[in-house]
Structures are given as structure tokens and as C-alpha cells.
Design an enzyme around this catalytic site. Structure first.
Site, PDB file in Angstrom:
ATOM      1  N   THR A 362       0.974  -1.216  -0.104  1.00 17.35           N
ATOM      2  CA  THR A 362      -0.121   0.141  -0.131  1.00 17.35           C
ATOM      3  C   THR A 362       0.806   1.244   0.039  1.00 17.35           C
ATOM      4  O   THR A 362       1.772   1.467   0.596  1.00 17.35           O
ATOM      5  CB  THR A 362      -0.915  -0.021   1.245  1.00 17.35           C
ATOM      6  OG1 THR A 362      -1.379  -1.297   1.414  1.00 17.35           O
ATOM      7  CG2 THR A 362      -1.778   1.069   1.245  1.00 17.35           C
ATOM      8  N   VAL A 363       0.230   2.265  -0.681  1.00 24.20           N
ATOM      9  CA  VAL A 363       0.852   3.448  -0.517  1.00 24.20           C
ATOM     10  C   VAL A 363      -0.076   4.629   0.027  1.00 24.20           C
ATOM     11  O   VAL A 363      -1.077   4.607  -0.355  1.00 24.20           O
ATOM     12  CB  VAL A 363       1.495   4.090  -1.954  1.00 24.20           C
ATOM     13  CG1 VAL A 363       2.462   3.200  -2.477  1.00 24.20           C
ATOM     14  CG2 VAL A 363       0.367   4.061  -2.944  1.00 24.20           C
ATOM     15  N   SER A 380      -3.634   0.687  -3.102  1.00 24.68           N
ATOM     16  CA  SER A 380      -2.717  -0.501  -2.815  1.00 24.68           C
ATOM     17  C   SER A 380      -3.026  -1.742  -3.742  1.00 24.68           C
ATOM     18  O   SER A 380      -4.229  -1.803  -4.048  1.00 24.68           O
ATOM     19  CB  SER A 380      -3.125  -1.065  -1.432  1.00 24.68           C
ATOM     20  OG  SER A 380      -2.406  -2.187  -1.200  1.00 24.68           O
ATOM     21  N   MET A 443       0.737   2.991   6.187  1.00 28.71           N
ATOM     22  CA  MET A 443       0.521   1.810   5.233  1.00 28.71           C
ATOM     23  C   MET A 443       1.161   0.468   5.869  1.00 28.71           C
ATOM     24  O   MET A 443       1.834   0.610   6.701  1.00 28.71           O
ATOM     25  CB  MET A 443       0.826   1.896   3.792  1.00 28.71           C
ATOM     26  CG  MET A 443       2.532   2.518   3.592  1.00 28.71           C
ATOM     27  SD  MET A 443       2.773   3.216   2.284  1.00 28.71           S
ATOM     28  CE  MET A 443       3.131   4.679   2.732  1.00 28.71           C
ATOM     29  N   ARG A 515       4.747   2.446   6.796  1.00 26.96           N
ATOM     30  CA  ARG A 515       5.300   3.686   6.407  1.00 26.96           C
ATOM     31  C   ARG A 515       4.018   4.844   6.523  1.00 26.96           C
ATOM     32  O   ARG A 515       2.978   4.561   5.426  1.00 26.96           O
ATOM     33  CB  ARG A 515       5.940   3.385   4.855  1.00 26.96           C
ATOM     34  CG  ARG A 515       6.711   2.365   4.981  1.00 26.96           C
ATOM     35  CD  ARG A 515       7.269   1.903   3.379  1.00 26.96           C
ATOM     36  NE  ARG A 515       5.960   1.558   2.539  1.00 26.96           N
ATOM     37  CZ  ARG A 515       5.849   1.735   1.248  1.00 26.96           C
ATOM     38  NH1 ARG A 515       6.930   2.177   0.587  1.00 26.96           N
ATOM     39  NH2 ARG A 515       4.930   1.234   0.607  1.00 26.96           N
TER      40      ARG A 515
END
Length: 542
Positions: A362-363, A380, A443, A515
Site C-alpha cells: 500500500t501507498v 494498494s 500503510m 510507512r
């Protein structure tokens, strides 16, 4: 490609300070994506345009975590409307996909939904999210907003250190398990030299560029009703998948009302189910029953862990597509239920099961502009590059979100045609006294609600700035009483938790702890941002 240094060999601890700006800020896990968002702001766009520019760029510059075939969620604070809006752009299972069919076709993996291939692919929602966000709130034409992403794909960009690491891991895994003809396009697209990219190498994705250009020119219609939809349909039929043109043509992202809990005067806002943001809210609803005078306390960590275990136990029992849930999800975050669960937390770690609330996956990026608009956005492919499927000739890598469906006909999250699965990706947003404080997110699969709880408490309970709230060493509950902690986690705390019955182990892989990004808007309009120190993150601002 040889360099005189190893960019992943971080020998010394570094310090990051929060970033301050006035006119705009874009926080991303990639510096190129952050620059794309800033370009949209500089071209007269707002925070929503910046989010779409960054999100589309991330499909190019961080394909190890998302792609054109991703799902997405967004929380948008509109300065004009003075309201927080939610967008659920997760996709349903294809109409041809049901438990009996998957089992009859032998497409299961020992009675479970497989991880790779066409079977776990659900309808992708990200392109529809870009189009709907742009048309409802944006100020720029979609073609102008997506221009940086198309440029990166066509002209190339340098591979970043953590991106190279994720690419290497994915390549090794796909070489091992993705051996059928349906996976050949993935290797042609992402490993044209039959190896992963290394840090500093230039990456070009020309077919990706063509597909993004078609999406931009048609407001995503090309993806759902045009030539791209036909290509997806043909590829799925060729390799025995269930996804069809009709599934794509019928798809619409859903505008939803955000769900929240009050935590010490702050409204912590999430997307409602089928997203797992409610896990973070359930945990905070329990934790608000306690006071936390200090962060580095065994009592603090113990209660956090027990609360998150309780929240996950309820989520795994009840949460799925809200149209298929057996109870109203608002019951899971009633204050009296949080108080009830808090009373069950004792001195020792326990394996938690679900409770019965009273009646009544995922971002990640975030953006803000000088006018007061703010966006919390996440998309994601679920597990790294996703299903391992890239649609021939298009660069479209497809998510494997359907892996989370159960093939048990009695399970709440059981597979059914047109049903959306329990979803791990979650954007977060903080408000106070009806005013926006700002977007945040972490994420990383089932780490995400755990990261939300830790970041919110770091900011609200312990007074840490956005950067420190993200930098603080993290823990992650895994299963039963097993908990992993980062190598920077205080050893004395780890030992104390072990004495409480938690099975503690240290994990040297920082990406596994999520993150994140965070922006806070001060009363004078100044923006304060923090960005993740565990990956290739960057803040672009002015």
C-alpha cells in the site's frame, strides 16, 4: 549497476525535523510523487489535484506497492463545504466468482482463496477514485493533473533504495511461485532484463504511460467501458479468471460518511467498513478509558496491545461489506462497549476473542493547500505488486484483494458475487471542535490500524510533533500473544512486556512496521508535516 556505496547501509541514526509551509504540502513515500503533487499545486490546482497527481505518479514510481489496478480510499476536507467527505473506491468480487465455483474449478489453495493469479482479482477502484476526486473537488483538468505520472512512465525515473529492495523481494517470490503463462506479462513489464532493478537504475514503463494517458483523456471511462476494459476482459477469459467487462462497466466508487470516535477531545476519523479503520477506532475507544502519563511505560504498551487484539478479534468476526454485516458497525464503537472491553484488560497478556457489542485491509499520501483543503489518501495492490497479473500490453498490474475473502460459507467475510471484501487500507484524519487538524496514515496490511493507534497516541497523549509521532519505535501484534518490535524499541520495555505474557521478538525489517505521513494545520494556517523515515519518503512544499 555498481555504485561506490550501499544506500541501504544506514550506519548512523539520523534526525528529521518537522517541515513547515504555508501555501501547500505534499507528503509521499516517493520524492517523485511528492514533486508531482507540488507541480499540480504550482499549476493552480488544490490539495485534491495534488493528491490525484501524486497517486497516479505512485503507480509508476512505486509499483512494488500499488498500480493502475489498485483499490483506493480517501478522506477529503473541503474548505468550501467545511465538511469531511469519504470515498470508498474498493471493488467487489466479479459476478462469476462464488465459493462453489472457485472450489469446483479447483482454483482454491487448500480450501482458501489463493494469493496469486486471476482468482483473487476484484474490480479495481483506483482509476475511478482519481476521476471522481478530480471532477468533484479538483480545479485542473485530469489530463494536466496526471501529466507528471505519464512523463515519469514514458521518460523514466531512477530506482530508489527501498523500492529496489521491495522489487528484489517480489522478483524472488514471483520467480518461485508465479510460473504459469498468466504471469509472463509481469516479467516482461517489471523484469525485462530477467532481474529486478537496482538503486539508481532508470526505469521506463511505456505501456503504463499509454494507459494512464487513456485514463486521463476519458475520465477513466477507457478503463471501465472502453478499450482497456475489453483488454482486461480478454486477458481474464484467456487465463481462466472471473473478472468480466460487465463487472468493470457497472463499477462506481462510493461516497461515504466518515466514522469517528472522540479521543481526548479529538475526533479520529476513518472510512467505515468494509475498511479496517474501525479497528483503530475500536482500540482507541477502549484506550480512552485509561490515562497514559508517560509513553515509555510497560502499562502503556501492555494496554495498547490488549486493546488492539480485542479490536482485531471483533473485526475478524464482524467486518466485511457493510451490506452483508450481521450488525450495525456503529455498535462496535459505542462508548459503553469501549468501557466494557477496557474492564477486561488485566495485568497479563491474553489471546482475545470477539465480544458482543450492545445494540443501538500500500501507498499512503497526504496533501494540504493554503486555502485549507486537505486530503488523506491511500491505494494498494494489497500484497506488494499484487496478484502477479499484468494485463497484456497495458502495464495494468492487478491487486489480489480477493485473497482476504473466506471460502467458509459461514464466515462473515465469505466470498460472494458483487461483494466487497474486508479491506486493510485506511486513511486517517484528525479533527478538533469541528475544525480540521489534519490527515495522517500508516500503510502496511494489518499493521495499518496498529500504526494509526500509535501515531494518534504519540500526538495526542504524548505531545510529539508529526515527525516524532512517526519516528517513534513501533510494535506490531501478529497473532495470539506474539508481538514484534523494531530493533530501536527499548530492550527494558520488551523484557517487561515479556514478563506480562507477551511473546516478544525483534524484527530488523523496518518496512514491516508500516510507512506513514502526517500533516497538521495550525490555527494560523501554517502546515506542519512529518514523513516516514523507514522508506524513500519526501515532503514537497512551498
Amino acid at each position: 549497476m555498481k555504485t561506490p556505496f550501499d544506500p541501504l547501509a544506514q550506519r548512523y541514526p539520523s534526525q528529521r525535523f518537522p517541515i513547515y509551509a504555508r501555501e501547500g504540502m505534499v507528503n509521499c513515500s516517493s520524492p517523485q510523487a511528492a514533486a508531482a503533487g507540488l507541480e499540480a499545486l504550482r499549476n493552480g490546482g488544490n490539495a485534491i489535484d495534488a493528491a490525484v497527481a501524486a497517486a497516479t505518479a505512485l503507480t509508476v514510481v512505486e509499483p512494488s506497492a500499488n498500480g493502475i489496478g489498485s483499490d483506493a480510499f480517501a478522506l477529503v476536507w473541503s474548505a468550501k463545504d467545511q465538511k469531511l467527505f469519504g470515498l470508498n473506491a474498493s471493488g467487489p468480487a466479479p459476478q462469476l466468482a462464488d465459493i462453489q465455483q472457485v472450489l469446483a474449478d479447483g482454483k482454491d489453495d487448500k480450501g482458501k482463496m489463493p494469493v496469486y493469479g486471476w482468482t483473487p482479482v476484484t474490480v479495481p477502484g483506483a482509476p475511478k477514485a482519481w476521476a471522481q476526486l478530480s471532477s468533484r473537488f479538483g480545479q485542473l483538468p485530469l489530463e494536466k493533473t496526471m501529466a507528471p505520472a505519464i512523463r515519469y512512465a514514458r521518460d523514466g525515473y531512477p530506482c530508489a533504495p527501498n523500492l529496489a529492495l521491495m522489487w528484489q523481494r517480489a522478483f524472488a517470490k514471483y520467480k518461485e511461485v508465479c510460473t504459469g503463462p498468466e504471469f509472463e506479462e509481469w516479467f516482461r513489464t517489471f523484469a525485462p532484463q530477467d532481474r529486478p532493478y537496482e538503486a539508481g537504475e532508470l526505469i521506463r514503463l511505456p505501456r503504463h504511460a499509454d494507459t494512464l494517458a487513456a485514463i486521463a483523456a476519458t475520465g477513466a471511462d477507457a478503463f471501465y467501458k472502453g478499450e482497456l476494459a475489453k483488454r482486461i476482459d480478454a486477458d481474464s477469459k484467456k487465463h481462466g479468471g472471473y473478472l468480466r467487462y460487465e463487472d468493470l462497466a457497472a463499477y462506481e466508487a462510493k461516497w461515504v460518511e466518515p466514522v469517528s470516535v472522540n479521543y481526548r477531545g479529538y475526533e479520529v476519523c476513518e472510512i467505515p467498513p468494509n475498511g479496517q479503520g474501525i479497528v483503530a477506532l475500536m482500540a482507541l475507544n477502549i484506550l480512552k478509558e485509561f490515562s497514559f502519563p508517560e509513553k515509555e511505560s510497560v502499562e502503556t504498551y501492555h494496554r495498547q496491545l490488549e486493546a488492539i487484539k480485542m479490536a482485531f478479534a471483533d473485526a475478524f468476526r464482524y467486518v466485511t461489506d457493510p451490506d452483508h454485516m450481521e450488525l450495525d458497525y456503529h455498535r462496535l464503537i459505542l462508548p459503553e462497549y469501549g468501557a466494557q472491553r477496557a474492564r477486561d484488560i488485566g495485568e497479563r497478556a491474553q489471546v482475545r476473542t470477539h465480544g458482543l457489542p450492545p445494540k443501538s485491509g500500500t501507498v499512503y499520501l497526504c496533501c494540504a493547500d493554503g486555502a485549507g483543503n486537505m486530503v488523506s489518501y491511500i491505494q494498494s495492490n494489497y500484497m506488494g505488486f499484487g496478484s502477479g497479473i499484468v494485463v497484456e500490453g497495458t502495464g495494468i498490474s492487478l491487486q489480489n484483494r480477493g485473497h482476504d475473502f473466506s471460502l467458509d460459507p459461514e464466515a462473515a467475510n465469505r466470498l460472494a458475487p458483487g461483494k466487497r471484501s474486508y479491506h486493510t487500507i485506511i486513511p486517517g484524519f484528525l479533527m478538533k471542535d469541528g475544525a480540521p487538524v489534519g490527515p495522517f496514515g500508516v500503510m502496511g496490511g494489518y499493521m495499518q490500524p496498529q500504526g494509526h493507534v500509535q501515531v494518534v497516541m504519540n500526538y495526542v497523549d504524548f505531545g510529539l510533533d508529526p515527525q516524532q509521532a512517526l519516528d517513534a519505535p513501533r510494535w506490531q501484534w501478529m497473532r495470539d500473544n506474539t508481538v514484534t518490535v523494531e530493533s530501536r524499541f527499548a530492550p527494558e520495555m520488551a523484557l517487561a512486556l515479556q514478563r506480562r505474557g507477551h511473546a516478544i521478538r525483534s524484527d530488523l525489517s523496518t518496512p514491516s512496521f508500516g510507512r506513514g505521513q502526517m500533516i497538521v494545520r495550525l490555527e494560523n494556517g501554517v502546515l506542519v508535516g512529518g514523513t516516514e523515515s523507514r522508506t524513500d519518503s519526501n515532503i514537497a512544499c512551498y
